[in-house]
Design a protein around this motif. Structure first.
Motif, mmCIF file in Angstrom:
data_model
loop_
_atom_site.group_PDB
_atom_site.id
_atom_site.type_symbol
_atom_site.label_atom_id
_atom_site.label_comp_id
_atom_site.label_asym_id
_atom_site.label_seq_id
_atom_site.Cartn_x
_atom_site.Cartn_y
_atom_site.Cartn_z
ATOM 1 N N PRO A 185 33.060 -72.522 -46.877
ATOM 2 C CA PRO A 185 33.863 -71.355 -46.507
ATOM 3 C C PRO A 185 34.142 -70.506 -47.736
ATOM 4 O O PRO A 185 34.116 -71.007 -48.868
ATOM 5 C CB PRO A 185 35.145 -71.987 -45.958
ATOM 6 C CG PRO A 185 35.232 -73.319 -46.620
ATOM 7 C CD PRO A 185 33.818 -73.782 -46.818
ATOM 8 N N THR A 215 24.448 -66.560 -40.960
ATOM 9 C CA THR A 215 25.723 -66.139 -41.525
ATOM 10 C C THR A 215 25.937 -66.749 -42.906
ATOM 11 O O THR A 215 26.995 -66.581 -43.509
ATOM 12 C CB THR A 215 26.885 -66.516 -40.585
ATOM 13 O OG1 THR A 215 26.880 -67.921 -40.351
ATOM 14 C CG2 THR A 215 26.735 -65.789 -39.250
ATOM 15 N N HIS A 268 33.495 -63.289 -47.682
ATOM 16 C CA HIS A 268 34.481 -63.368 -46.598
ATOM 17 C C HIS A 268 33.900 -62.840 -45.291
ATOM 18 O O HIS A 268 34.316 -63.257 -44.206
ATOM 19 C CB HIS A 268 35.746 -62.580 -46.969
ATOM 20 C CG HIS A 268 35.517 -61.129 -47.241
ATOM 21 N ND1 HIS A 268 34.935 -60.668 -48.405
ATOM 22 C CD2 HIS A 268 35.799 -60.034 -46.502
ATOM 23 C CE1 HIS A 268 34.874 -59.342 -48.376
ATOM 24 N NE2 HIS A 268 35.382 -58.939 -47.229
ATOM 25 N N LYS A 269 32.914 -61.951 -45.385
ATOM 26 C CA LYS A 269 32.295 -61.404 -44.181
ATOM 27 C C LYS A 269 31.401 -62.450 -43.499
ATOM 28 O O LYS A 269 31.479 -62.675 -42.291
ATOM 29 C CB LYS A 269 31.494 -60.152 -44.528
ATOM 30 C CG LYS A 269 32.370 -59.038 -45.109
ATOM 31 C CD LYS A 269 31.573 -57.788 -45.413
ATOM 32 C CE LYS A 269 32.486 -56.695 -45.960
ATOM 33 N NZ LYS A 269 31.761 -55.429 -46.227
ATOM 34 N N ALA A 272 33.583 -65.181 -41.982
ATOM 35 C CA ALA A 272 34.185 -64.786 -40.714
ATOM 36 C C ALA A 272 33.167 -64.842 -39.576
ATOM 37 O O ALA A 272 33.468 -65.324 -38.473
ATOM 38 C CB ALA A 272 34.772 -63.380 -40.831
ATOM 39 N N LEU A 275 32.519 -68.472 -38.575
ATOM 40 C CA LEU A 275 33.600 -68.974 -37.722
ATOM 41 C C LEU A 275 33.439 -68.475 -36.289
ATOM 42 O O LEU A 275 33.641 -69.224 -35.322
ATOM 43 C CB LEU A 275 34.949 -68.520 -38.275
ATOM 44 C CG LEU A 275 35.454 -69.200 -39.549
ATOM 45 C CD1 LEU A 275 36.703 -68.489 -40.050
ATOM 46 C CD2 LEU A 275 35.747 -70.676 -39.299
ATOM 47 N N LEU A 276 33.068 -67.197 -36.144
ATOM 48 C CA LEU A 276 32.872 -66.635 -34.813
ATOM 49 C C LEU A 276 31.766 -67.372 -34.065
ATOM 50 O O LEU A 276 31.918 -67.717 -32.883
ATOM 51 C CB LEU A 276 32.538 -65.147 -34.929
ATOM 52 C CG LEU A 276 32.208 -64.430 -33.614
ATOM 53 C CD1 LEU A 276 33.404 -64.447 -32.678
ATOM 54 C CD2 LEU A 276 31.760 -62.994 -33.900
#
Length: 383
Positions: A185, A215, A268-269, A272, A275-276
């Protein structure tokens, strides 16, 4: 998958391929010259792969679908998720880790949505069925969604996109592997998630727009391949220690992790988005990391949209085609070939491979011959 090099930096999997074509004992550097001269007919490769899977115990109908998905990946040039995986799939069947009989259990079915327990059936076959199911529901409700839990590995996500997009469906496929942890992360150094790709096929006036994006910056499959070659990664795509970025593929073995898309700067993008994907795949399927699963597998969400059930197919095409044309007309960077829409390079590779023969990544042809010998089958002939 997108069209980055080498091979591709994003990955169409729910986790890391367990091996990368090294079963023949022929290292890619030593096989490169011979492999570069060899080309194979795509249909011969499909037939060989289907026969190998059937010899291991997979029913013929499933074997044909799985073989087609693997070869499609090689046609697009995504060779870490094509026939490089065939020997691993055979081994998973032989060990019982990949279940070959039966069909998914339907856990829920409500109008536009459904949830399946794949019971570790072949992921390429299960996902292909889910695509058909989602498209069928989209014909009735405008959209269709199928969440899948406990699937085996689903291969190259891009391989599911082209046919539905050419039929006019906007298709999304997302997946993750709750049994594995490879991606840190943002702000951390220990791995928690997998590369968690998002793939989409968008109908357009000509060829569809096809995208398959991790991602994370890269995948474990490419990292493993670069390590086997003794090469560094093209960029500082891994993190280890106290947060240092590195291009050393050995970092994974030292407790490091893949960086989320955006790296140390804008990760951070990617974090995120990862996580989605896990919420949409593991969350909607109701099975994931909280259950501490084991075994190479995938949680999946397939979404299909029928534009005709929204504003209409023609208004949809008008908007997409205008945007595509505007992007292609954008002033190019000095010395570059200009803008290329996602998926166009893959479709060019496929057309060339169907015309001239499939040139497999170094080492894969040798691995197929070794598998053929072990199974007592004839290897695929060269063209």
């Amino acid at each position: 998958m997108n069209d980055r090099t080498p091979d591709s930096a994003s990955g169409p999997t729910s986790g890391a391929p367990r091996a990368q074509g090294g079963r023949s004992g022929c290292r890619p550097a030593r096989c490169a010259d011979a492999a570069a001269r060899e080309r194979f007919d795509a249909q011969e490769l499909r037939g060989f792969a289907a026969g190998a899977l059937a010899a291991a115990g997979m029913p013929q109908d499933k074997a044909a679908v799985v073989a087609g998905g693997l070869v499609e990946a090689d046609l697009y040039g995504h060779s870490t998720h094509g026939l490089a995986l065939l020997a691993d799939y055979v081994a998973e069947i032989e060990s019982g880790e990949m279940v070959v009989d039966g069909k998914p259990d339907v856990l829920a079915s409500h109008g536009a949505s459904a949830c399946w327990d794949a019971r570790r059936l072949p992921g390429i076959w299960v996902t292909a069925r889910a695509v058909d199911e989602a498209c069928g529901r989209a014909d009735t409700f405008g959209l269709g969604a199928v969440a899948i839990r406990r699937s085996h590995h689903i291969g190259c996500l891009a391989s599911f996109l082209e046919a539905p997009a050419r039929r006019g469906y906007l298709l999304l496929v997302l997946c993750s592997d709750p049994s594995d942890a490879l991606v840190a992360p943002f702000g951390g150094t220990s791995p928690v998630m997998t590369p968690n790709p998002v793939a989409a096929g968008i109908p357009s006036g000509g060829d569809p727009i096809l995208m398959d994006l991790s991602t994370s910056i890269t995948t474990a499959g490419l990292t493993t391949r670069m390590r086997a070659r003794g090469d560094r990664l093209p960029g500082r795509w891994l993190v280890e220690g106290r947060g240092e970025a590195t291009d050393d593929p050995e970092a994974l073995d030292r407790g490091g992790a893949l960086l989320p898309l955006g790296g140390l700067d804008h990760g951070h993008k990617g974090f995120a988005l990862g996580l989605l994907v896990e919420a949409l795949s593991q969350g909607l399927a109701g099975f994931g990391r909280a259950d501490v699963p084991s075994g190479w597998g995938a949680s999946v969400l397939v979404l299909a949209f029928a534009p005709s059930m929204f504003a209409g197919a023609e208004p949809f095409a008008r908007q997409v085609d205008w945007l595509a044309d505007a992007c292609l007309a954008s002033r190019p960077v000095d010395g570059s070939r200009g803008v290329r829409l996602p998926g166009r390079l893959a479709l060019e590779r496929k057309a060339a491979a169907l015309r001239d023969g499939v040139e497999l990544y170094p080492g894969i042809a040798q691995a197929l011959r070794a598998l053929a010998e072990r199974l007592g089958r004839l290897p695929p002939p060269t063209r």
